[in-house]
Design a protein around this motif. Structure first.
Motif, mmCIF file in Angstrom:
data_model
loop_
_atom_site.group_PDB
_atom_site.id
_atom_site.type_symbol
_atom_site.label_atom_id
_atom_site.label_comp_id
_atom_site.label_asym_id
_atom_site.label_seq_id
_atom_site.Cartn_x
_atom_site.Cartn_y
_atom_site.Cartn_z
ATOM 1 N N TYR A 61 34.367 69.310 50.017
ATOM 2 C CA TYR A 61 35.644 68.862 50.571
ATOM 3 C C TYR A 61 35.519 67.433 51.105
ATOM 4 C CZ TYR A 61 40.098 68.948 53.015
ATOM 5 O OH TYR A 61 41.379 68.652 53.423
ATOM 6 N N LEU A 62 34.451 67.172 51.846
ATOM 7 C CA LEU A 62 34.259 65.841 52.409
ATOM 8 C C LEU A 62 34.017 64.810 51.313
ATOM 9 C CD1 LEU A 62 32.093 66.625 55.568
ATOM 10 C CD2 LEU A 62 34.545 66.198 55.445
ATOM 11 N N PHE A 75 34.008 60.817 51.782
ATOM 12 C CA PHE A 75 32.895 60.720 52.726
ATOM 13 C C PHE A 75 31.570 60.899 51.987
ATOM 14 C CE2 PHE A 75 36.497 62.355 55.264
ATOM 15 C CZ PHE A 75 36.561 61.354 56.234
ATOM 16 N N ASN A 76 30.482 60.709 52.713
ATOM 17 C CA ASN A 76 29.144 60.854 52.134
ATOM 18 C C ASN A 76 28.323 61.864 52.929
ATOM 19 O OD1 ASN A 76 29.228 58.723 50.000
ATOM 20 N ND2 ASN A 76 29.565 57.382 51.774
ATOM 21 N N PRO A 77 28.650 63.143 52.805
ATOM 22 C CA PRO A 77 27.933 64.164 53.576
ATOM 23 C C PRO A 77 26.513 64.358 53.069
ATOM 24 C CG PRO A 77 29.412 65.189 52.007
ATOM 25 C CD PRO A 77 29.685 63.711 51.933
ATOM 26 N N VAL A 78 25.664 64.891 53.952
ATOM 27 C CA VAL A 78 24.264 65.157 53.616
ATOM 28 C C VAL A 78 23.927 66.580 54.054
ATOM 29 C CG1 VAL A 78 21.862 64.475 53.995
ATOM 30 C CG2 VAL A 78 23.669 62.723 53.975
ATOM 31 N N LYS A 79 23.449 67.400 53.132
ATOM 32 C CA LYS A 79 23.037 68.748 53.500
ATOM 33 C C LYS A 79 21.699 68.706 54.226
ATOM 34 C CE LYS A 79 25.380 71.116 49.682
ATOM 35 N NZ LYS A 79 25.218 72.024 48.510
ATOM 36 N N PHE A 80 21.521 69.630 55.170
ATOM 37 C CA PHE A 80 20.232 69.723 55.850
ATOM 38 C C PHE A 80 19.152 70.145 54.860
ATOM 39 C CE2 PHE A 80 22.970 70.672 59.703
ATOM 40 C CZ PHE A 80 22.833 69.395 60.218
ATOM 41 N N LYS A 81 17.935 69.751 55.149
ATOM 42 C CA LYS A 81 16.838 69.998 54.214
ATOM 43 C C LYS A 81 16.327 71.431 54.265
ATOM 44 C CE LYS A 81 15.208 65.203 54.560
ATOM 45 N NZ LYS A 81 14.090 64.324 55.009
#
Length: 368
Positions: free
Chosen positions: A33-34, A39-45
């Motif tokens: 969605y972001l 936007f430029n979201p980052v998933k946690f590792k």
């Protein structure tokens, strides 16, 4: 338009609840969605959840974190046990996404950095510490959160600049002895009777009466289909609450002494002990002031409340306890929530979503 998008996100999260540390589809949905909104979201590792940066991150400007929790509770709803958003995390996520949309392309981003954090596992009390391990908190100066409040604490249209949560903890364990025939009660110690003694002893714990606290058995499973067996084994759970971290330590020590006494007196074992806790709030006055100004800007001074003190808990406060230099506080949002948080049929006025989003947005702008 932002109101429609807030409701879109809220409804999707609400209709697709996932349990703590299992928020895979929720994470993917927010991420996509972001991205779709530019936007430029980052998933946690190493865990579920994600974050998204906006603005300027350098040593010359304030860096603000905004946290939303994304997990659901597991409870019985209409006779079916399932994941259920009865604590408002779906609303928190929608409001934080709404604040991001309001802030997008704003000139204020030239003079501050904002990190939006979508945290897993708040209901287990482990999500905040897991996010901290991802290494995205250390460089923040401020951290804001938001939580819906039940109607007895705040009415629709009102908001508080801080929620002063207490410390909360749970302890799971097993009473382990031997079963015996119902005709020979002298051959074992009845785990049900031992559990009743533990309940009685818990009621005799007294700490400083000025400080709200409680401790009670919330889980007890013993016995089976054969009623002529005196059970020697039971599964137990205890819930502990204290308004300060110091008194929680006191309460915890008293509970463990009771279990040690029970082991010795009855000759049974207390095994598989699992203790988890969340700390009491240590809100920062600077952060509270920015949220206060944001509420006034969004809702008017007449709808600004004093800080709310509650015996409920939230793992949000682990961030400020773990990082003493981090200035944090959590907004309490009135929304006509009833019959109460964690009730399987909890409802609230969805018009409050726009209020919360606007408060977050205005509060970010107030930070200098």
């Amino acid at each position: 338009m932002s109101t429609e998008k807030i409701l879109e996100v809220f409804h999707h999260i609400h209709e697709n609840p996932e349990l703590s540390n299992e928020e895979y589809e929720t994470t993917d949905y927010i991420f996509e969605y972001l991205k779709g909104e530019g936007f430029n979201p980052v998933k946690f590792k190493n865990i579920t959840g994600l974050y998204c940066d906006m603005g300027t991150f350098d040593g010359n400007h304030p860096k603000i974190g905004v946290r939303a929790d994304i997990d659901a509770l597991y409870q019985e709803v209409d006779g079916v046990k399932r994941a259920n958003h009865s604590c408002g995390h779906d609303a928190h996520t929608g409001m934080v996404v709404g604040a991001m949309l309001k802030l997008k392309d704003h000139e204020a981003l030239d003079s501050r950095g904002v990190r939006f954090i979508f945290q897993p596992a708040e209901e287990l009390g482990t999500g905040a510490l897991a996010v901290a391990e991802e290494g995205i908190i250390e460089d923040l100066d401020y951290l804001f959160g938001i939580h819906l409040r039940p109607i007895e604490e705040a009415a629709m249209g009102e908001a508080s600049p801080s929620i002063e949560h207490g410390s909360a903890a749970t302890l799971q364990f097993r009473i382990v002895g031997e079963d015996a025939h119902g005709a020979r009660p002298h051959l074992n110690h009845n785990a049900i009777e031992i559990g009743a003694d533990i309940v009685n002893m818990l009621s005799k714990i007294h700490i400083n009466p000025v400080i709200p606290s409680s401790v009670k058995m919330t889980k007890f499973i013993s016995g089976g289909k054969s009623l002529n067996i005196i059970p020697g084994i039971a599964e137990c759970g205890i819930d502990l609450r204290a308004q300060t971290n110091e008194e929680m330590d006191n309460l915890k020590n008293r509970v463990f002494k009771i279990l040690e006494y029970v082991e010795d007196f009855y000759g049974v074992s207390i095994k598989d002990q699992e203790f988890s806790s969340i700390v009491a709030s240590e809100s920062n006055e600077d952060a509270i002031q920015f949220l206060r100004e944001g509420i006034i800007e969004a809702l008017g001074e007449e709808n600004l409340m004093e800080p709310i003190t509650t015996t409920g808990g939230d793992d949000f406060h682990y961030y400020t306890v773990k990082y003493p230099g981090l200035k944090g506080a959590m907004i309490g949002l009135g929304c006509n929530l009833k019959p109460g948080l964690h009730h399987p049929d909890m409802t609230f006025d969805h018009d409050a979503l726009e209020n919360g989003s606007e408060i977050i947005y205005q509060s970010i702008l107030k930070v200098k």
